[in-house]
Design an enzyme around this catalytic site. Sequence first.
Site, PDB file in Angstrom:
ATOM      1  N   ASN A  13       0.738  -1.007   0.150  1.00 25.15           N
ATOM      2  CA  ASN A  13       0.151   0.020  -0.033  1.00 25.15           C
ATOM      3  C   ASN A  13       0.809   1.346   0.065  1.00 25.15           C
ATOM      4  O   ASN A  13       1.394   1.711   1.190  1.00 25.15           O
ATOM      5  CB  ASN A  13      -0.833  -0.137   1.210  1.00 25.15           C
ATOM      6  CG  ASN A  13      -1.808   1.259   1.363  1.00 25.15           C
ATOM      7  OD1 ASN A  13      -1.992   2.003   0.648  1.00 25.15           O
ATOM      8  ND2 ASN A  13      -2.333   1.343   2.695  1.00 25.15           N
ATOM      9  N   LYS A  15       0.225   4.356  -0.326  1.00 26.81           N
ATOM     10  CA  LYS A  15      -0.494   5.512   0.525  1.00 26.81           C
ATOM     11  C   LYS A  15      -0.237   6.737  -0.328  1.00 26.81           C
ATOM     12  O   LYS A  15      -0.526   6.437  -1.861  1.00 26.81           O
ATOM     13  CB  LYS A  15      -0.130   5.805   1.692  1.00 26.81           C
ATOM     14  CG  LYS A  15      -0.055   4.510   2.643  1.00 26.81           C
ATOM     15  CD  LYS A  15       0.135   4.649   4.045  1.00 26.81           C
ATOM     16  CE  LYS A  15      -0.018   3.284   4.719  1.00 26.81           C
ATOM     17  NZ  LYS A  15       0.223   3.410   6.473  1.00 26.81           N
ATOM     18  N   HIS A 100      -9.455   1.161   5.240  1.00 21.51           N
ATOM     19  CA  HIS A 100      -8.276   1.418   5.880  1.00 21.51           C
ATOM     20  C   HIS A 100      -8.351   2.507   7.027  1.00 21.51           C
ATOM     21  O   HIS A 100      -9.153   3.275   7.178  1.00 21.51           O
ATOM     22  CB  HIS A 100      -7.101   2.118   4.776  1.00 21.51           C
ATOM     23  CG  HIS A 100      -5.680   1.931   5.501  1.00 21.51           C
ATOM     24  ND1 HIS A 100      -5.165   2.986   6.429  1.00 21.51           N
ATOM     25  CD2 HIS A 100      -4.624   0.963   5.330  1.00 21.51           C
ATOM     26  CE1 HIS A 100      -3.949   2.591   6.605  1.00 21.51           C
ATOM     27  NE2 HIS A 100      -3.746   1.434   6.244  1.00 21.51           N
ATOM     28  N   GLU A 102      -6.708   4.728   8.045  1.00 15.92           N
ATOM     29  CA  GLU A 102      -6.448   6.218   7.947  1.00 15.92           C
ATOM     30  C   GLU A 102      -7.799   6.641   7.373  1.00 15.92           C
ATOM     31  O   GLU A 102      -8.091   7.954   7.466  1.00 15.92           O
ATOM     32  CB  GLU A 102      -5.135   6.373   7.011  1.00 15.92           C
ATOM     33  CG  GLU A 102      -4.126   6.127   7.650  1.00 15.92           C
ATOM     34  CD  GLU A 102      -2.800   5.448   6.987  1.00 15.92           C
ATOM     35  OE1 GLU A 102      -2.843   5.750   5.621  1.00 15.92           O
ATOM     36  OE2 GLU A 102      -1.800   5.055   7.489  1.00 15.92           O
ATOM     37  N   GLU A 172      -5.052  -4.861  10.797  1.00 14.50           N
ATOM     38  CA  GLU A 172      -4.170  -3.687  11.010  1.00 14.50           C
ATOM     39  C   GLU A 172      -4.284  -3.087  12.444  1.00 14.50           C
ATOM     40  O   GLU A 172      -5.069  -2.417  12.377  1.00 14.50           O
ATOM     41  CB  GLU A 172      -4.106  -3.020  10.082  1.00 14.50           C
ATOM     42  CG  GLU A 172      -3.901  -3.436   8.423  1.00 14.50           C
ATOM     43  CD  GLU A 172      -3.135  -2.690   7.578  1.00 14.50           C
ATOM     44  OE1 GLU A 172      -2.082  -2.804   7.036  1.00 14.50           O
ATOM     45  OE2 GLU A 172      -4.038  -1.596   7.273  1.00 14.50           O
ATOM     46  N   GLY A 178       2.826   2.185  10.957  1.00  7.59           N
ATOM     47  CA  GLY A 178       3.844   3.221  10.589  1.00  7.59           C
ATOM     48  C   GLY A 178       4.749   3.589  11.844  1.00  7.59           C
ATOM     49  O   GLY A 178       5.264   4.866  11.995  1.00  7.59           O
ATOM     50  N   SER A 218       3.642  -2.478  10.407  1.00  9.22           N
ATOM     51  CA  SER A 218       5.028  -2.157  10.502  1.00  9.22           C
ATOM     52  C   SER A 218       5.589  -3.933  10.082  1.00  9.22           C
ATOM     53  O   SER A 218       6.607  -4.188  10.688  1.00  9.22           O
ATOM     54  CB  SER A 218       5.489  -2.171  12.062  1.00  9.22           C
ATOM     55  OG  SER A 218       5.217  -0.806  12.201  1.00  9.22           O
TER      56      SER A 218
HETATM   57  P1  PGA Z   1       3.136   0.298   7.592  1.00  7.54           P
HETATM   58  O1  PGA Z   1       1.496   0.477   7.304  1.00  7.54           O
HETATM   59  O2  PGA Z   1       3.508  -1.158   6.926  1.00  7.54           O
HETATM   60  O3  PGA Z   1       3.860   1.279   7.258  1.00  7.54           O
HETATM   61  O4  PGA Z   1       2.974   0.048   9.256  1.00  7.54           O
HETATM   62  C1  PGA Z   1       0.668  -0.729   6.992  1.00  7.54           C
HETATM   63  C2  PGA Z   1      -0.672  -0.058   6.450  1.00  7.54           C
HETATM   64  O5  PGA Z   1      -1.249   0.928   6.742  1.00  7.54           O
HETATM   65  O6  PGA Z   1      -1.125  -1.007   5.712  1.00  7.54           O
END
Ligand code: PGA
Length: 259
Positions: A13, A15, A100, A102, A172, A178, A218
């Site tokens: 992803n 983003k 997601h 976010e 997640e 992140g 992560s």
């Molecule tokens: P990350 O993000 O691997 O940077 O922790 C995962 C995601 O938001 O799908």
Amino acid sequence: MGIEARIPMIIGNWKMHKGTIPETSELLRGLIPLVRDVADREIVVCPPFTTLESATYLCKDANISIGAQNLHWEEKGAFTGEISAPMLLGLGVTHVIIGHSERRQLFGELYELVNRKIDSALQFNLAPIVCVGENLDEYRAEQTFRVVEKQIECGLKGLSDIQMREIVIAYEPIWAIGTGLAATSFRAEMVHSFIRARLAETFSPEVGNSIRILYGGSVKPDNISEFMLQPDIDGVLVGGASLEADVFAKIVMGKPFYR
Ligand code: PGA
């Protein structure tokens, strides 16, 4: 159906990164040869809307599918700035991330919206990658199961067993996204097996057995193996570590893959 039927899936992803044509092109041109021989797992990459067309073109002969990061639930209409399922389909997109954290946290996407988006994706043959997961407060208050259960119940409401075959779930935990602080594989496995059991109960044992549940938060080359060792973890959704071709390729090829 046994777990051997669940083909592992690795999703990147991006983003809001690498969304210019030269950036997308550089990343994919780096990735394609590195993963060319991978045949025992599915690879999906989700660039921003702006380069989906370039991405599907670049990957037309590669073993990489292209996904979008979001969609609108209506087919067309007066929704300034939005993108619908048929528009994505027209670009050669095959997957779409829905719900997601976010989007849920920053753009107020609530349960009902997630459900409508899933419906629309399915109607246009896009495979929904449905994200669920608890935030830090909920985690500390030991509310993980309750939160995830509600997200699944509301998000997948009204779907048939046949529709469920197209769905991929991504667990997640928001506190792991992140942050560099991945969940332990033990904890992730606990939540995954809970989700699988709930889906088996709500839909059918076949759905529970066959649905792919990915872990996200992560994921890096040095922790991919421990996640993939878990019986109920069928792959990963990767954010930050999907932005460098060699790093993502190491995750894609992470061992062990027993299935
Ligand atoms: P990350 O993000 O691997 O940077 O922790 C995962 C995601 O938001 O799908």
